[in-house]
Scaffold this active site. Structure first.
Site, PDB file in Angstrom:
ATOM      1  N   HIS A   1       5.395   6.416  11.142  1.00  0.00           N
ATOM      2  CA  HIS A   1       4.821   6.170   9.814  1.00  0.00           C
ATOM      3  C   HIS A   1       3.817   7.304   9.544  1.00  0.00           C
ATOM      4  O   HIS A   1       2.611   7.100   9.544  1.00  0.00           O
ATOM      5  CB  HIS A   1       4.134   4.806   9.808  1.00  0.00           C
ATOM      6  CG  HIS A   1       3.766   4.292   8.451  1.00  0.00           C
ATOM      7  ND1 HIS A   1       3.737   5.083   7.324  1.00  0.00           N
ATOM      8  CD2 HIS A   1       3.398   3.049   8.041  1.00  0.00           C
ATOM      9  CE1 HIS A   1       3.371   4.333   6.287  1.00  0.00           C
ATOM     10  NE2 HIS A   1       3.161   3.100   6.692  1.00  0.00           N
TER      11      HIS A   1
ATOM     12  N   ARG B   1       0.793  -1.219   0.000  1.00  0.00           N
ATOM     13  CA  ARG B   1       0.000   0.000   0.000  1.00  0.00           C
ATOM     14  C   ARG B   1       0.829   1.274   0.000  1.00  0.00           C
ATOM     15  O   ARG B   1       0.549   2.201  -0.752  1.00  0.00           O
ATOM     16  CB  ARG B   1      -0.875   0.070   1.271  1.00  0.00           C
ATOM     17  CG  ARG B   1      -2.244  -0.453   1.121  1.00  0.00           C
ATOM     18  CD  ARG B   1      -2.694  -0.960   2.462  1.00  0.00           C
ATOM     19  NE  ARG B   1      -1.777  -2.011   2.881  1.00  0.00           N
ATOM     20  CZ  ARG B   1      -1.910  -3.268   2.519  1.00  0.00           C
ATOM     21  NH1 ARG B   1      -2.910  -3.653   1.801  1.00  0.00           N
ATOM     22  NH2 ARG B   1      -1.023  -4.185   2.878  1.00  0.00           N
ATOM     23  N   THR B   2       1.817   1.332   0.869  1.00  0.00           N
ATOM     24  CA  THR B   2       2.480   2.626   1.039  1.00  0.00           C
ATOM     25  C   THR B   2       3.224   3.019  -0.240  1.00  0.00           C
ATOM     26  O   THR B   2       3.142   4.154  -0.694  1.00  0.00           O
ATOM     27  CB  THR B   2       3.416   2.598   2.260  1.00  0.00           C
ATOM     28  OG1 THR B   2       2.649   2.163   3.371  1.00  0.00           O
ATOM     29  CG2 THR B   2       3.980   3.968   2.562  1.00  0.00           C
TER      30      THR B   2
ATOM     31  N   ARG C   1      11.177   4.223   2.685  1.00  0.00           N
ATOM     32  CA  ARG C   1      10.901   3.292   3.793  1.00  0.00           C
ATOM     33  C   ARG C   1      12.182   2.538   4.096  1.00  0.00           C
ATOM     34  O   ARG C   1      12.862   2.061   3.180  1.00  0.00           O
ATOM     35  CB  ARG C   1       9.811   2.302   3.391  1.00  0.00           C
ATOM     36  CG  ARG C   1       9.711   1.140   4.381  1.00  0.00           C
ATOM     37  CD  ARG C   1       8.491   0.321   4.158  1.00  0.00           C
ATOM     38  NE  ARG C   1       7.304   1.049   4.561  1.00  0.00           N
ATOM     39  CZ  ARG C   1       6.092   0.487   4.671  1.00  0.00           C
ATOM     40  NH1 ARG C   1       5.943  -0.797   4.412  1.00  0.00           N
ATOM     41  NH2 ARG C   1       5.053   1.199   5.053  1.00  0.00           N
TER      42      ARG C   1
HETATM   43  C1  NCD Z   1       1.978  -0.747   8.195  1.00  0.00           C
HETATM   44  C2  NCD Z   1       3.488  -0.581   8.277  1.00  0.00           C
HETATM   45  O1  NCD Z   1       4.199  -0.814   7.301  1.00  0.00           O
HETATM   46  O2  NCD Z   1       3.909  -0.173   9.348  1.00  0.00           O
HETATM   47  N1  NCD Z   1       1.547  -1.003   6.900  1.00  0.00           N
HETATM   48  C3  NCD Z   1       1.245   0.057   6.083  1.00  0.00           C
HETATM   49  O3  NCD Z   1       2.086   0.828   5.733  1.00  0.00           O
HETATM   50  N2  NCD Z   1      -0.036   0.225   5.764  1.00  0.00           N
HETATM   51  C4  NCD Z   1       1.445  -1.713   9.167  1.00  0.00           C
HETATM   52  C5  NCD Z   1       2.010  -3.100   9.181  1.00  0.00           C
HETATM   53  O4  NCD Z   1       2.877  -3.442   8.376  1.00  0.00           O
HETATM   54  O5  NCD Z   1       1.544  -3.855  10.008  1.00  0.00           O
END
Ligand code: NCD
Length: 306
Positions: A129, A51-52, A101
């Site tokens: 985040h 998603r990100t 990231r």
């Molecule tokens: C989260 C993350 O990467 O911290 N995911 C995200 O970016 N939507 C949550 C997770 O990985 O549990």
């Protein structure tokens, strides 16, 4: 030049402006379709993501810009030993903005010290985040019509869950917020957040182990995955991973107006049978994540439409 390392990089007023912009984008997407023509977003992902990474890319594409990047450390020169500082100096020559990231806490901070383009922290280890927090705030504001005077239940891995850490930092700035921290003893919220953020700001909270004990009083239930990749041994993870499972039976104990959020990916902590409940908001949350990242890119690039 502005970066986004933590949700606190924006004041409450600036956040309001950003969320209003995101709502306008939701209502009038065509107005923004060419706003970033000629601009490039680089996604530098040293850790897995669906998603990100893709929502940042979708956001830039929706704005008429282009995207480039890498999706794992193995496919970048980090595998040859290149430092984050050197990588970002190079990327600054190719792109106008980047989202990073990294498994190490603070890596995006190092990047912004050597960058000549805005850096978005897309998750640094167990730390922060912020773009997920913007997504969460937009979701809560859209569903409940406000960000104040609410009881928020945070459930699951509160120790390693960076989405929870960022969300707490952001929410304590609104009046009338209370938290119910729902976790097993071993995955409690770290002391530095409990003391430095909750206690220092006089934020009411309680800690409970059983989800059932918290459900009836919540306005929002924020579920999280047990963060497998941050455990030191597999046994501890296996013992913890199914500690919470939100199912129909538990949803029956929750108020009619309580929404369930989850940053995703979900593992077992929300049974699939809950997806059809009108209070399950985690897939709507994903859509808000695109609008809010479009608003963020426009804000950091200082692009104004109208
Ligand atoms: C989260 C993350 O990467 O911290 N995911 C995200 O970016 N939507 C949550 C997770 O990985 O549990």
């Amino acid at each position: 030049m502005r970066h986004l390392l933590s949700p606190l990089d924006f004041s409450v007023e600036e956040l309001d402006t950003l969320l209003n912009l995101a709502s306008d984008i939701e209502a009038n997407p065509e107005k923004y379709a060419h706003a970033c023509e000629g601009k490039k977003l680089a996604t530098l992902f040293y850790e897995p993501s669906t998603r990100t990474r893709l929502s940042h890319e979708a956001a830039m594409l929706n704005l008429g810009g282009s995207v480039m990047g890498f999706a794992s450390e193995d496919s970048s020169s980090a595998s040859k030993g290149e430092s984050v500082a050197d990588t970002i100096r190079v990327i600054s020559c190719y792109a106008d903005i980047c989202a990073m990231r990294h498994p190490k806490e603070g890596a995006p901070m190092v990047a912004c010290m050597h960058s000549s383009i805005p850096v978005i922290n897309a998750g640094d280890g167990g730390h922060q985040h912020p773009t997920q927090t913007l997504t969460d705030l937009m979701t809560i504001r859209s569903l409940k019509g406000r960000l104040d005077h609410m009881t928020i239940g945070l459930c699951g891995d509160l120790k390693f869950g960076r989405t929870v850490h960022s969300l707490i930092h952001a929410l304590v700035r609104y009046p009338g917020i209370r938290f119910v921290l729902i976790s097993p003893e071993e995955l409690r919220l770290p002391d530095y957040i409990r003391h430095d953020v909750l206690d220092m700001n006089d934020i009411p909270y309680k800690e409970v182990v059983r989800l059932e004990d918290a459900l009836p009083e919540l306005d929002i239930l924020y579920m999280t995955r047990v963060q497998k990749e941050r455990f030191f041994n597999e046994e501890d993870y296996v013992r913890m991973k199914d500690f919470y499972i939100l199912d129909k039976e538990k949803m029956a104990m929750a108020p009619e107006e309580m929404y369930v959020l989850h940053p995703l990916p979900r593992v077992n902590e929300i049974a699939v049978e809950v997806d059809d409940d009108p209070r399950a908001a985690y897939f709507r949350q994903v859509q808000y994540g695109v609008y809010v990242r479009m608003a963020l890119i426009l804000t950091l690039l200082d692009i104004h439409v109208d």
